[in-house]
Scaffold this motif. Structure first.
Motif, PDB file in Angstrom:
ATOM      1  N   SER A  67       0.848  -1.189   0.000  1.00 18.76           N
ATOM      2  CA  SER A  67       0.000   0.000   0.000  1.00 18.76           C
ATOM      3  C   SER A  67       0.886   1.243   0.000  1.00 18.76           C
ATOM      4  O   SER A  67       2.107   1.152   0.137  1.00 18.76           O
ATOM      5  N   GLY A  68       0.285   2.395  -0.157  1.00 20.79           N
ATOM      6  CA  GLY A  68       1.072   3.623  -0.123  1.00 20.79           C
ATOM      7  C   GLY A  68       0.321   4.798  -0.712  1.00 20.79           C
ATOM      8  O   GLY A  68      -0.855   4.707  -1.076  1.00 20.79           O
ATOM      9  N   ALA A  69       1.018   5.909  -0.800  1.00 20.59           N
ATOM     10  CA  ALA A  69       0.467   7.137  -1.367  1.00 20.59           C
ATOM     11  C   ALA A  69       1.133   7.386  -2.711  1.00 20.59           C
ATOM     12  O   ALA A  69       2.370   7.461  -2.796  1.00 20.59           O
ATOM     13  N   SER A  70       0.332   7.517  -3.753  1.00 25.57           N
ATOM     14  CA  SER A  70       0.892   7.756  -5.085  1.00 25.57           C
ATOM     15  C   SER A  70       1.412   9.188  -5.182  1.00 25.57           C
ATOM     16  O   SER A  70       1.243  10.007  -4.271  1.00 25.57           O
ATOM     17  N   TRP A  71       2.037   9.519  -6.297  1.00 28.04           N
ATOM     18  CA  TRP A  71       2.683  10.823  -6.461  1.00 28.04           C
ATOM     19  C   TRP A  71       1.704  11.981  -6.267  1.00 28.04           C
ATOM     20  O   TRP A  71       0.610  11.994  -6.834  1.00 28.04           O
ATOM     21  N   HIS A  72       2.112  12.958  -5.473  1.00 29.55           N
ATOM     22  CA  HIS A  72       1.279  14.133  -5.237  1.00 29.55           C
ATOM     23  C   HIS A  72       2.117  15.252  -4.637  1.00 29.55           C
ATOM     24  O   HIS A  72       3.233  15.034  -4.154  1.00 29.55           O
ATOM     25  N   VAL A  73       1.571  16.453  -4.701  1.00 30.64           N
ATOM     26  CA  VAL A  73       2.079  17.606  -3.958  1.00 30.64           C
ATOM     27  C   VAL A  73       1.053  17.884  -2.878  1.00 30.64           C
ATOM     28  O   VAL A  73      -0.145  17.876  -3.131  1.00 30.64           O
ATOM     29  N   ASP A  74       1.480  18.115  -1.663  1.00 31.22           N
ATOM     30  CA  ASP A  74       0.540  18.272  -0.556  1.00 31.22           C
ATOM     31  C   ASP A  74      -0.420  19.431  -0.796  1.00 31.22           C
ATOM     32  O   ASP A  74      -0.050  20.453  -1.398  1.00 31.22           O
ATOM     33  N   PRO A  75      -1.672  19.295  -0.335  1.00 30.42           N
ATOM     34  CA  PRO A  75      -2.720  20.281  -0.631  1.00 30.42           C
ATOM     35  C   PRO A  75      -2.348  21.681  -0.167  1.00 30.42           C
ATOM     36  O   PRO A  75      -1.806  21.879   0.920  1.00 30.42           O
ATOM     37  N   GLY A  76      -2.671  22.646  -1.042  1.00 28.62           N
ATOM     38  CA  GLY A  76      -2.448  24.042  -0.685  1.00 28.62           C
ATOM     39  C   GLY A  76      -0.997  24.440  -0.592  1.00 28.62           C
ATOM     40  O   GLY A  76      -0.680  25.508  -0.062  1.00 28.62           O
ATOM     41  N   LEU A  77      -0.076  23.610  -1.097  1.00 26.29           N
ATOM     42  CA  LEU A  77       1.366  23.868  -1.014  1.00 26.29           C
ATOM     43  C   LEU A  77       1.838  23.984   0.435  1.00 26.29           C
ATOM     44  O   LEU A  77       2.788  24.702   0.738  1.00 26.29           O
ATOM     45  N   THR A  78       1.147  23.269   1.340  1.00 26.21           N
ATOM     46  CA  THR A  78       1.598  23.204   2.727  1.00 26.21           C
ATOM     47  C   THR A  78       2.828  22.317   2.834  1.00 26.21           C
ATOM     48  O   THR A  78       3.147  21.551   1.933  1.00 26.21           O
ATOM     49  N   SER A  79       3.524  22.406   3.955  1.00 32.20           N
ATOM     50  CA  SER A  79       4.617  21.491   4.282  1.00 32.20           C
ATOM     51  C   SER A  79       4.074  20.403   5.202  1.00 32.20           C
ATOM     52  O   SER A  79       2.961  20.520   5.730  1.00 32.20           O
ATOM     53  N   ALA A  80       4.858  19.349   5.405  1.00 33.19           N
ATOM     54  CA  ALA A  80       4.354  18.233   6.204  1.00 33.19           C
ATOM     55  C   ALA A  80       5.490  17.547   6.952  1.00 33.19           C
ATOM     56  O   ALA A  80       6.647  17.575   6.532  1.00 33.19           O
ATOM     57  N   VAL A 111       2.440   1.846  10.749  1.00 35.46           N
ATOM     58  CA  VAL A 111       1.565   2.756  11.491  1.00 35.46           C
ATOM     59  C   VAL A 111       2.297   4.084  11.590  1.00 35.46           C
ATOM     60  O   VAL A 111       3.481   4.128  11.951  1.00 35.46           O
ATOM     61  N   ALA A 112       1.603   5.175  11.257  1.00 38.30           N
ATOM     62  CA  ALA A 112       2.272   6.479  11.244  1.00 38.30           C
ATOM     63  C   ALA A 112       1.254   7.565  11.568  1.00 38.30           C
ATOM     64  O   ALA A 112       0.036   7.355  11.548  1.00 38.30           O
ATOM     65  N   VAL A 113       1.774   8.755  11.855  1.00 40.06           N
ATOM     66  CA  VAL A 113       0.954   9.940  12.022  1.00 40.06           C
ATOM     67  C   VAL A 113       1.634  11.071  11.251  1.00 40.06           C
ATOM     68  O   VAL A 113       2.871  11.150  11.204  1.00 40.06           O
ATOM     69  N   THR A 114       0.820  11.902  10.617  1.00 40.75           N
ATOM     70  CA  THR A 114       1.384  12.993   9.826  1.00 40.75           C
ATOM     71  C   THR A 114       0.539  14.243  10.006  1.00 40.75           C
ATOM     72  O   THR A 114      -0.664  14.151  10.279  1.00 40.75           O
ATOM     73  N   GLN A 115       1.161  15.409   9.870  1.00 37.57           N
ATOM     74  CA  GLN A 115       0.441  16.675   9.912  1.00 37.57           C
ATOM     75  C   GLN A 115       1.002  17.628   8.862  1.00 37.57           C
ATOM     76  O   GLN A 115       2.210  17.643   8.611  1.00 37.57           O
ATOM     77  N   ASN A 116       0.108  18.381   8.257  1.00 34.77           N
ATOM     78  CA  ASN A 116       0.488  19.465   7.350  1.00 34.77           C
ATOM     79  C   ASN A 116       0.383  20.788   8.089  1.00 34.77           C
ATOM     80  O   ASN A 116      -0.440  20.939   8.987  1.00 34.77           O
ATOM     81  N   PHE A 117       1.194  21.751   7.696  1.00 32.43           N
ATOM     82  CA  PHE A 117       1.207  23.007   8.436  1.00 32.43           C
ATOM     83  C   PHE A 117       1.621  24.166   7.539  1.00 32.43           C
ATOM     84  O   PHE A 117       2.219  23.988   6.468  1.00 32.43           O
ATOM     85  N   VAL A 118       1.271  25.370   8.014  1.00 28.35           N
ATOM     86  CA  VAL A 118       1.661  26.617   7.355  1.00 28.35           C
ATOM     87  C   VAL A 118       2.523  27.391   8.335  1.00 28.35           C
ATOM     88  O   VAL A 118       2.090  27.667   9.457  1.00 28.35           O
ATOM     89  N   ASN A 119       3.725  27.728   7.928  1.00 27.18           N
ATOM     90  CA  ASN A 119       4.576  28.570   8.774  1.00 27.18           C
ATOM     91  C   ASN A 119       5.081  29.759   7.952  1.00 27.18           C
ATOM     92  O   ASN A 119       4.654  29.980   6.816  1.00 27.18           O
ATOM     93  N   GLN A 120       5.971  30.524   8.521  1.00 27.75           N
ATOM     94  CA  GLN A 120       6.441  31.719   7.829  1.00 27.75           C
ATOM     95  C   GLN A 120       7.157  31.384   6.533  1.00 27.75           C
ATOM     96  O   GLN A 120       7.147  32.170   5.584  1.00 27.75           O
TER      97      GLN A 120
END
Length: 946
Positions: free
Chosen positions: A256-269, A355-364
């Motif tokens: 299983s996995g995540a296919s090619w993508h750029v994270d939504p809204g150009l956020t970092s992760a 098993v994993a946890v991930t978060q996207n974020f907006v910083n300066q």
């Protein structure tokens, strides 16, 4: 190509043997399960094709719902659709046939059973670091490149508690969301998912990727904390319900996995692995991976990625890439955290159960990129993801600033509304010559011709389409946050983080053209001698569909929505309405904003100037910029109610920008927006609000309509000469929507169940005039209801509430008469720009669904103080009792019809408030549950004198 000795195939397929197996499988996938069962009986090869597990997995995913795996996808799907019992299916044994070989089916089988041990190596492409300081991270990696970080999760309880055995023990009965390329939502209990993982052999296994895990299993949030390097998140000024999805709980088996993508809204992760191993591949911004196509809609900027699954890419494309074409790679181990910067392409393959946890974020670092991605248009979105491939006249040679590994680009099959930007490795390229995109962007600066791609915000922002405006352009559905939420976010940041105002202003200029609208504000302020805005007041508020500034005790609204014609009529109608309130002495005048000034803002020769206008007479400035041919040009309010009805019916609304905007300045009402204080009010307060709204809506609906001379005839063959002239344009609108009702409902993206879409036309009356033209009265004549002024947009952000000091707590829930209205100064209604005429029931739809949120007590209290019959003749008498019984005359039926035909997706609110209605099989069920109280009120409503 089929292998030799494939004799059974030709005989079994007959004339279809000329089609490759891949195409045959695609055709079979279009069929319904019952048809697939019949086709399986045709021949041995059809039997094989119709029993492929990927086929039945696809069939199940198209249905969705709560998932319980039965050992195979065919058994699971048939059980889900109640097409056969489990026992009867188990009694059947699979048939086997010799003499048939298929390379396509073999490759699919291989992907289902292959092991991934060969991908476990790590050659160190991505740096590994421990104990990284915040300053070091920001200077070396944030916004620059990925990095694997150790020790960040060493103290987390999740390091020991998030084993599969312990998770099943603690959360086995908890339901989680599944991420899969499927049109339907899929949910599973964790224990069922683990059972599925142990049994499955899928080429693209189901993958728990749940952004709502904090709601379904809140204790999981206590098992980890955001690492110190990523704690700045500028989205955290929004309420949880407002902010976009930002954290995910992830469980997936091998393959299983995540296919090619750029994270939504150009956020970092950041992504922390708790158990298992993940293989990562990454490309820098603007570099489309081989085998991936970026689709960018020229209409709304919607970005869609066409990509093979993660496993397919690693097996079929990766091995054929030259060394200089390969991505950055790494194998993530338990306890490690990977940082993925804004705009980086990445693909993840689980090498074993993880098993994993991930978060996207907006910083300066990425804030301006996130704001840029919100801006309307498609050119800049294409450039951010596909680099110079999205720029006319660019070739591979222009991309010399990329790290080693430039991929050959190919671009074919353009359409007028969608641009396809394709990155292909040399082994898969269908054309060795690099072709430029056919994007047509006239506003792209010629100075870009000799530049190379850069992910710098100064470079990317040059590709914004200058004619696109935040308030008047279509918002991309792939934006992670809505238009109003985006404006509210920027305004909150501006107020709550004054130390970042320089950065926030830059982002607001990109996302909402704040520099343009602030210049407009300054001109209006100077013209009418209004006070200068404070530092906190320089950004528009988030509510509404137009730029609105609150400066001191004044509200400055600039009408931009819908283009000049639409907004000019909105202002003209609003001014006519206010004038009418004063003339008739309506008590409503004390509960709407006081108008201070109004007019037009004109942009000429690089300078803004104002042209005051009170709604009376045709201003010369309109004739110059927007010549309107109207039947009411000589009336007192030439852009008032009847002119607006004609304008909208003729389809004359246009959204193209013209250098002129209507504006209105009003006195700021006391109180706060109801949407902001709803949760702080008691039930008694809400009942008092409902009672007050009933009085105010009664006063709106009792206002006389302006006299309309020679009302225009709409071009609609379904509108009859006998239809009342004041209703004809409303009937024409309803007819158009009914004639296109299936497409109209399907446009809501799966909100409405298919069974209801199919029954909508049958439920609606054959003649839309039936909703306002009732059956014969006692004298044998047709009886018509009388239209009213309607606000059309009574939402929770168009109501202001304030406790009246002399009243204390709002506990008096008695019906309120006209004489009491002045005492209830805690309720105000704002924003009358959507005023129109029609059935007063239409105003009840947003009230009940948005303001009351379906609360039947609030609806009843509203009706108790409203006191006005829904079915009125010109004398305001209740005409319900004067007509024969007809379902068309019942308020509940009419309200349900207006919901179905509504220009907005009000049905989503209904299915959201009454979740049990998602399984409804008839519109009558919905009508009964949501609107039945209207019938009881209608049958007992008093008869009012004129």
């Amino acid at each position: 190509m089929e292998s030799a000795g494939n004799g059974r195939r030709d005989a079994a397929l007959g004339g279809l043997a000329v089609l490759p197996d891949e195409l045959l499988c695609a055709v079979v996938d279009l069929l319904q399960p019952t048809d697939i069962g019949r086709l399986a009986c045709v021949s041995s090869v059809m039997y094989i094709l119709c029993n492929e597990e990927p086929l039945w997995m696809s069939k199940y995913l198209s249905v969705g719902g709560h998932f319980e795996y039965k050992g195979s996808w065919k058994k699971t799907t048939l059980a889900r659709l109640n097409l056969c019992s489990e026992n009867s299916e188990l009694e059947q044994k699979a048939r086997h046939f010799d003499g048939f070989n298929s390379l396509y089916l073999y490759r699919r089988w291989y992907r289902c059973f292959t092991t991934l041990s060969s991908y476990s190596f790590d050659n160190g492409h991505v740096e590994r670091k421990d104990d990284l300081s915040l300053d070091h991270f920001r200077s070396q990696y944030d916004g620059k490149g990925p990095v694997l970080l150790g020790k960040l999760a060493d103290s987390w309880p999740a390091r020991t508690k998030w084993s599969m055995q312990q998770l099943v023990h603690d959360y086995g009965e908890v339901t989680f969301r599944i991420s899969q390329r499927s049109p339907k939502k899929i949910i599973m209990k964790l224990k069922d998912y683990v059972s599925y993982m142990e049994l499955q052999h899928d080429e693209d296994p189901l993958y728990i990727f749940d952004d709502k895990f904090g709601e379904s299993a809140p204790a999981l949030l206590e098992d980890y904390r955001v690492p110190h390097l990523f704690q700045e998140d500028l989205f955290d000024v929004l309420d949880y319900e407002q902010r976009p999805a930002f954290r995910w709980f992830i469980i997936g088996p091998e393959r299983s996995g995540a296919s090619w993508h750029v994270d939504p809204g150009l956020t970092s992760a950041w992504n922390t692995l708790l158990c298992g191993r993940k293989r990562w591949a990454l490309y820098p911004p603007g570099r489309v991976p081989g085998g991936v196509t970026v689709h960018v809609s020229a209409e709304d900027g919607d970005v869609d990625i066409e990509t093979p699954t993660s496993l397919q890419w690693w097996l079929d494309i990766y091995p054929h890439l030259a060394e200089h074409e390969k991505p950055l790679e790494c194998t993530q181990l338990p306890g490690e955290t990977i940082f993925v910067p804004s705009g980086w392409w990445h693909c993840v393959l689980n090498l074993e159960t993880t098993v994993a946890v991930t978060q996207n974020f907006v910083n300066q670092s990425n804030f301006e990129h996130v704001c840029l991605d919100m801006a309307p248009g498609h050119c800049h979105k294409g450039v951010c993801r596909a680099g110079l491939l999205a720029v006319p006249g660019k070739s591979v040679g222009d991309m010399e600033n990329h790290p080693p590994g430039t991929i050959t680009w190919n671009h074919n099959d353009m359409t007028s509304t969608e641009e396809r930007l394709k990155g292909l490795g040399s082994v898969t390229a269908s054309n060795s010559e690099s072709q430029c995109s056919s994007f047509e962007f006239s506003d792209v600066d010629k100075s870009l011709e000799n530049q190379v791609f850069s992910y710098d915000i100064g470079f990317l922002s040059q590709f914004l389409e200058k004619e696109k405006d935040h308030y008047t352009s279509v918002w991309s559905p792939t934006n992670p946050i809505g238009q109003r939420e985006a404006r509210e976010w920027l305004r909150r940041l501006w107020v709550l983080k004054p130390e970042l105002r320089g950065l926030i202003w830059k982002g607001a200029c990109l996302a909402i053209n704040v520099d343009k609208w602030y210049a407009c504000l300054e001109e209006i302020r100077a013209c009418h001698s209004l006070p200068a805005p404070s530092e906190d007041e320089k950004l528009p508020v988030g509510t509404g569909s137009n730029p609105v500034f609150i400066v001191s005790d004044n509200v400055i609204k600039i009408n931009a929505e819908g283009g000049l014609g639409y907004s000019a009529h909105g202002l003209g109608t609003e001014l006519e309405f206010y004038d009418l309130l004063r003339k008739v002495g309506s008590p409503l005048i004390n509960h709407i904003p006081e108008i201070i000034a109004s007019g037009f803002l004109v942009y000429e020769d690089g300078v803004y100037r104002t042209v005051p206008w009170n709604g009376k007479g045709m201003p010369d400035v309109l004739a110059k910029y927007y010549p309107l041919e109207l039947s009411y040009a000589n009336s007192c309010f030439p852009l008032g109610l009847w002119s607006k009805q004609q304008f909208g019916m003729d389809g004359s609304a246009e959204s193209s920008n013209r250098p002129i905007w209507p504006y209105m300045v009003t006195r700021k009402c006391k109180g706060d927006i109801f949407a902001h204080v709803r949760d702080t009010l008691s039930k008694a307060d809400l009942l008092n609000l409902a009672s007050s709204l009933g009085v105010q809506m009664r006063n709106i609906h009792l206002l006389p309509l302006p006299h309309g001379e020679s009302l225009p005839e709409p071009e609609d063959n379904n509108v009859k000469d006998s239809d009342p002239p004041e209703w004809k344009q409303v009937i024409s609108t309803l007819n158009r929507r009914k004639n296109n009702i299936k497409k109209h409902l399907a446009n809501w993206g799966g909100t409405v169940p298919t069974v209801l879409i199919e029954k909508a036309e049958e439920y609606l009356p054959p003649d839309m005039s039936s909703l306002i033209k009732l059956v014969k009265d006692d004298d044998g004549d047709s009886v018509y209801t009388f239209p009213s002024w309607i606000h059309s947009d009574i939402m929770d952000d168009n109501i202001l509430t304030q406790r009246a000091p002399e009243m204390g707590s709002l506990t008096d829930t008695k019906s309120t008469g006209d004489g009491d209205l002045e005492k209830l100064n805690e309720i105000h209604i704002i924003d009358f720009s959507d005023l129109s005429i029609g059935d007063p029931l239409c105003d009840l739809i947003p009230l009940h669904l948005d303001v009351f949120r379906g609360d039947i007590d609030l609806l009843r209290e509203y009706l108790r103080s409203y006191q006005l019959p829904f079915l009125r003749g010109k004398s305001n008498n209740d005409i319900y009792k004067s007509v024969q019984s007809s379902k068309f005359s019942t308020a509940a039926y009419r309200a349900m019809c207006y919901c179905i035909l509504h220009d907005d997706n009000v049905l989503a609110a209904i299915f959201g408030l009454w979740k049990e209605l998602r399984n409804a099989t008839s519109w009558e069920e919905i009508e009964h549950l949501v609107w039945d109280d209207l019938n009881r009120y209608q049958q007992s409503s008093p008869t009012l004198s004129s």
